[in-house]
Design an enzyme around this catalytic site. Structure first.
Site, PDB file in Angstrom:
ATOM      1  N   CYS A  28      -0.139   6.247 -19.899  1.00 29.11           N
ATOM      2  CA  CYS A  28      -1.552   5.842 -18.245  1.00 29.11           C
ATOM      3  C   CYS A  28      -0.668   6.509 -17.867  1.00 29.11           C
ATOM      4  O   CYS A  28       0.361   7.259 -17.086  1.00 29.11           O
ATOM      5  CB  CYS A  28      -0.919   4.796 -17.696  1.00 29.11           C
ATOM      6  N   LYS A  64      -3.420  -3.082  -1.374  1.00 26.12           N
ATOM      7  CA  LYS A  64      -2.346  -2.211  -1.077  1.00 26.12           C
ATOM      8  C   LYS A  64      -3.007  -0.943  -0.507  1.00 26.12           C
ATOM      9  O   LYS A  64      -4.221  -0.681  -0.938  1.00 26.12           O
ATOM     10  CB  LYS A  64      -1.221  -2.245  -2.531  1.00 26.12           C
ATOM     11  N   CYS A  91       1.143   5.996 -14.600  1.00 28.45           N
ATOM     12  CA  CYS A  91       1.738   5.655 -13.595  1.00 28.45           C
ATOM     13  C   CYS A  91       3.169   6.907 -14.736  1.00 28.45           C
ATOM     14  O   CYS A  91       4.127   6.650 -14.535  1.00 28.45           O
ATOM     15  CB  CYS A  91       2.421   4.531 -15.298  1.00 28.45           C
ATOM     16  N   LYS A 141      -2.901   5.923  -1.674  1.00 28.45           N
ATOM     17  CA  LYS A 141      -3.775   7.290  -1.233  1.00 28.45           C
ATOM     18  C   LYS A 141      -4.644   7.687  -2.041  1.00 28.45           C
ATOM     19  O   LYS A 141      -6.198   7.253  -2.435  1.00 28.45           O
ATOM     20  CB  LYS A 141      -3.154   8.951  -1.068  1.00 28.45           C
ATOM     21  N   HIS A 189      -2.721   0.804 -11.931  1.00 26.35           N
ATOM     22  CA  HIS A 189      -3.949   1.427 -11.497  1.00 26.35           C
ATOM     23  C   HIS A 189      -5.402   0.682 -12.562  1.00 26.35           C
ATOM     24  O   HIS A 189      -6.748   1.355 -12.471  1.00 26.35           O
ATOM     25  CB  HIS A 189      -3.969   3.311 -12.949  1.00 26.35           C
ATOM     26  N   CYS A 215      -3.854  -0.977 -16.971  1.00 22.10           N
ATOM     27  CA  CYS A 215      -2.558  -0.565 -16.869  1.00 22.10           C
ATOM     28  C   CYS A 215      -2.698  -1.792 -15.493  1.00 22.10           C
ATOM     29  O   CYS A 215      -3.670  -1.028 -14.735  1.00 22.10           O
ATOM     30  CB  CYS A 215      -1.964   0.719 -15.873  1.00 22.10           C
ATOM     31  N   HIS A 274       1.285   8.591   4.796  1.00 20.82           N
ATOM     32  CA  HIS A 274       0.534   7.109   5.155  1.00 20.82           C
ATOM     33  C   HIS A 274       0.916   6.384   5.460  1.00 20.82           C
ATOM     34  O   HIS A 274       1.885   7.271   5.380  1.00 20.82           O
ATOM     35  CB  HIS A 274      -0.761   6.838   3.942  1.00 20.82           C
ATOM     36  N   HIS A 293       4.074   5.269   3.505  1.00 20.83           N
ATOM     37  CA  HIS A 293       5.395   5.938   3.511  1.00 20.83           C
ATOM     38  C   HIS A 293       6.478   5.880   4.563  1.00 20.83           C
ATOM     39  O   HIS A 293       7.930   6.100   4.999  1.00 20.83           O
ATOM     40  CB  HIS A 293       5.478   7.816   3.016  1.00 20.83           C
TER      41      HIS A 293
HETATM   42  O1  ME8 Z   1       7.132   6.330  -5.811  1.00 18.24           O
HETATM   43  N1  ME8 Z   1       3.409  -0.335   1.766  1.00 18.24           N
HETATM   44  O2  ME8 Z   1       6.382   7.824  -4.375  1.00 18.24           O
HETATM   45  P1  ME8 Z   1       4.801   7.775  -4.042  1.00 18.24           P
HETATM   46  C1  ME8 Z   1       4.590   0.149   1.334  1.00 18.24           C
HETATM   47  N2  ME8 Z   1       7.683  10.039  -6.410  1.00 18.24           N
HETATM   48  N3  ME8 Z   1       5.390   1.246   0.978  1.00 18.24           N
HETATM   49  C2  ME8 Z   1       4.895   2.179   0.258  1.00 18.24           C
HETATM   50  C3  ME8 Z   1       3.271   1.804   0.752  1.00 18.24           C
HETATM   51  C4  ME8 Z   1       2.851   0.628   1.158  1.00 18.24           C
HETATM   52  N4  ME8 Z   1       1.019   0.605   1.010  1.00 18.24           N
HETATM   53  N5  ME8 Z   1       2.431   2.706  -0.301  1.00 18.24           N
HETATM   54  C5  ME8 Z   1       3.882   3.555  -0.289  1.00 18.24           C
HETATM   55  C6  ME8 Z   1       6.434   7.330  -5.677  1.00 18.24           C
HETATM   56  N6  ME8 Z   1       5.170   3.566   0.211  1.00 18.24           N
HETATM   57  C7  ME8 Z   1       8.241   8.940  -6.056  1.00 18.24           C
HETATM   58  C8  ME8 Z   1       9.528   8.115  -5.806  1.00 18.24           C
HETATM   59  S1  ME8 Z   1      11.653   8.086  -6.379  1.00 18.24           S
HETATM   60  C9  ME8 Z   1      13.206   8.786  -6.604  1.00 18.24           C
HETATM   61  C10 ME8 Z   1      10.246   8.832  -6.609  1.00 18.24           C
HETATM   62  C11 ME8 Z   1       6.197   4.403   0.279  1.00 18.24           C
HETATM   63  O3  ME8 Z   1       4.230   8.864  -2.994  1.00 18.24           O
HETATM   64  C12 ME8 Z   1       7.628   2.949  -0.056  1.00 18.24           C
HETATM   65  O4  ME8 Z   1       8.210   3.185  -0.235  1.00 18.24           O
HETATM   66  O5  ME8 Z   1       4.315   6.776  -4.494  1.00 18.24           O
HETATM   67  C13 ME8 Z   1       6.759   3.221  -1.862  1.00 18.24           C
HETATM   68  O6  ME8 Z   1       7.972   2.894  -2.453  1.00 18.24           O
HETATM   69  C14 ME8 Z   1       7.069   5.053  -1.946  1.00 18.24           C
HETATM   70  O7  ME8 Z   1       5.775   4.989  -0.479  1.00 18.24           O
HETATM   71  C15 ME8 Z   1       6.013   5.086  -3.150  1.00 18.24           C
HETATM   72  O8  ME8 Z   1       5.948   6.932  -2.614  1.00 18.24           O
END
Ligand code: ME8
Length: 652
Positions: A125, A299, A128, A302, A145, A142, A17, A20
């Protein structure tokens, strides 16, 4: 010095989304900036594919975790191209090489006594994928969540993170650039003012099998964060058994920079540096932490389901406008609100009005008053000219400082100050008045030159954020790639008097609302669902009515004008021609035109293509799009537009 920039690796439990996309665009813009300044840069992104969440999502979809991961990982990878994200390496945690690195690192830390087996009872959790401390809970839930954690008691392996706490505090204190913006550095230091608990890095296979087995105990798999963080090293070809950094690790690690949102601050600012320390490696150089994109104050996520799909926005507004909006609208470090109204407003005011008008007016005046060429200048500068030159000089300094610090919104603000000044410069100098007076031809030439030169600097500044726009602007100025056009802020010496200048199409045509769209625009793309349902309730035709599609559906088609650069028959086919078209980037399109057109007849034509059609192999050749043509009985007539336009211009 070689820069190494990473995005988080994204979980493959749901589609990408806008959140990301933002992180990846910020990282990409920074990399483009560094490359334009002559630095070697490596950009890495990828997907995080193990753990509870993925296993649960795959089970819900009724397929294996690997098949599920393959499908979603491809969506993340495919998102990059249309958003202009030029990564050097896409890593997946299911890559065998990554799994070997994780197992090697685990074995090493276990051998040196940094990983130990211990009993643990706590509150777990599932969202998390970790145990929470009592202190972290809010009303027993949490905080992220908003679900109650499960009480769990089991044996697990722990990484002795606490051993490295004092070292980490010292490192953060001595390196103010280590975690930025400062508010996040303070947050981490405050967290570290309490004793650190050791980090549980295993999950019993009785509970989870979708993970990397511990090399020293087959009854456990690796905790997903311990696995995921190591991607930053495995992507460089790290060998945990080696004594010290070698190869790409030695080359890139000293300038490693991670870009993340605040949700994953703790793993990056605490787990990761202590893991690196235990492995005998230096910590990364900088961690850049941004805030959240919110929709209606929540926020975008997904799990909440309020997501905006980046590729739908790109299809609608173009990649550069989306990149600009995201980087301009969010103050890096703080939260920002996404709404389609805000995007629409910035598009029309900043891009169509301020920038688009400046470019088209300047080039139109050059056509009219200086014969479509860069004018010769002999006239002395006046006060107004000196102001413009000085503003461009200041932009050169300010822009570099801001971009080097991830302050995209400030850097872009500085560019728009120059755009505003240049637009005022046109009004005050009124070239159309100067043109009426033969005696003021010299002054007219100077004004046009100054405007063209200002456009050059604006294009140079926009290169990292809006690469395609910068390219079109420099092409219009008769210049080539953005990397060889002089230094931002250094006035003069690049535009050659007499060189032709010409803009083939307006950069950001004003968006007039389509009559089928509701007024005012219906908010975030995802929320348009609501208006569709409303229409349905009223019995109006919508996508679900047989034979009719709604406007949103139509807008997903990316139709572009493409210039045919080359054409050749496809071997063993009497129907197909292999075309190389510019749209505007070159791509291959296989079209069923043979028998109706010879290759020579199509070269040089401008045709309309469906640019976002999934690539397909035709006679072994990958076709990246489809040429539109009209079939009238036996005749086949290829599509065209009524006049020449810039390749890549959208058809709607
Ligand atoms: O946390 N606003 O993956 P993830 C801004 N796999 N950025 C956002 C966002 C939002 N509303 N939602 C997601 C993970 N992001 C782990 C990471 S790294 C070694 C492992 C972006 O799929 C932002 O960069 O939940 C956030 O840190 C990341 O997606 C989380 O992606």
């Amino acid at each position: 010095m070689s820069n190494y920039v990473t995005t988080p690796i994204f979980y493959v439990n749901a589609e990408p989304h806008l959140g990301h996309a933002y992180t990846a665009i910020a990282a990409d813009a920074y990399c483009r900036f560094q490359r334009l300044r002559g630095h070697e840069v490596r950009l890495q992104t990828g997907t995080d594919e193990h753990g509870d969440k993925i296993a649960a999502a795959a089970a819900a979809a009724g397929i294996t975790p690997q098949a599920y991961a393959d499908r979603i990982s491809a969506l993340f990878k495919e998102m990059a191209g249309p958003l202009g994200i030029a990564f050097d390496h896409f890593i997946r945690t299911t890559d065998p090489a990554h799994r070997r690195v994780v197992q090697g690192a685990l074995a090493r830390l276990h051998d040196q006594g940094d990983i130990v087996l211990s009993d643990y009872s706590g509150l777990y959790c599932r969202g998390c994928e970790r145990f929470l401390t009592e202190k972290e809970l809010v009303d027993g839930l949490c905080p992220d969540h908003r679900t109650p954690p499960d009480p769990l008691s089991e044996q697990n392996y722990f990484f002795k993170m606490s051993r490295y706490q004092d070292w980490l505090i010292d490192h953060i204190r001595q390196h103010p650039e280590f975690i930025t913006p400062e508010r996040y550095r303070n947050e981490v230091l405050s967290f570290l003012s309490e004793p650190l608990e050791d980090l549980c890095i295993s999950r019993p296979v009785s509970r989870l099998t979708w993970g990397i087995p511990l090399p020293f105990d087959q009854n456990f798999v690796t905790y997903v964060w311990f696995d995921a963080l190591l991607n930053y090293l495995s992507g460089l070809g790290y060998d945990p058994a080696a004594g010290g950094p070698a190869g790409d690790v030695a080359r890139f690690w000293p300038r490693a920079e991670h870009v993340v949102a605040k949700d994953i601050l703790k793993p990056h600012a605490i787990y990761w540096p202590t893991m690196l320390r235990a492995l005998g490696l230096a910590p990364y150089w900088r961690l850049h932490v941004h805030g959240y994109w919110n929709v209606n104050d929540t926020k975008m996520s997904k799990s909440i389901g309020n997501v905006v799909r980046p590729l739908e926005l790109v299809a609608d507004y173009g990649a550069d406008a989306v990149r600009y909006f995201l980087l301009r609208e969010m103050s890096f470090g703080l939260d920002a609100a996404f709404s389609q109204e805000a995007l629409e407003a910035r598009y029309n005011s900043d891009l169509a009005n301020d920038l688009g008008n400046l470019v088209s007016r300047t080039l139109a005046m050059a056509q009219k008053f200086t014969a479509g060429a860069v004018p010769e200048v002999g006239e002395e500068d006046g006060q107004l000219d000196r102001e413009l030159v000085a503003a461009v000089g200041r932009l050169g300094q300010e822009f570099d400082l801001r971009l080097a610090d991830f302050q995209f919104h400030r850097a872009l603000q500085a560019v728009w100050e120059v755009i505003g000044l240049a637009n005022r410069y046109i009004v005050v100098n009124a070239p159309w008045e100067l043109a009426k007076d033969q005696g003021r031809r010299g002054r007219l030439s100077l004004v046009i030159y100054n405007l063209l030169e200002t456009l050059r600097h604006i294009a140079l500044a926009l290169g990292p954020v809006m690469p395609e726009t910068a390219r079109l602007m420099l092409t219009a100025l008769g210049l080539g790639g953005v990397d060889a056009q002089g230094r931002l802020g250094q006035w003069g010496g690049v535009l050659r008097p007499g060189a032709p200048v010409k803009l083939t199409a307006p950069l950001f045509p004003r968006r007039e609302r389509h009559p089928e769209e509701t007024s005012p625009p219906a908010g975030p793309v995802a929320a348009k669902q609501a208006s569709r349902q409303e229409a349905q309730a009223k019995g109006q035709p919508v996508a679900d009515s047989p034979g009719l599609i709604d406007f949103d559906y139509f807008k997903r088609l990316d139709l572009r004008v493409a210039t045919v650069l080359a054409a050749e028959p496809v071997k063993k086919s009497d129907r197909l021609l292999k075309l190389t078209v510019a749209a505007p980037e070159p791509r291959t399109v296989v079209a069923g035109l043979a028998g109706h057109y010879s290759p020579e007849e199509v070269v040089g034509r401008q045709v309309i293509i469906v640019a976002n059609l999934k690539p397909a192999k035709l006679m072994g050749i990958e076709s990246q799009g489809m040429v539109l043509a009209a079939k009238d009985g036996d005749r086949l007539l290829v599509s065209a537009v009524a006049g020449e336009v810039a390749p890549g211009v959208r058809v709607s």
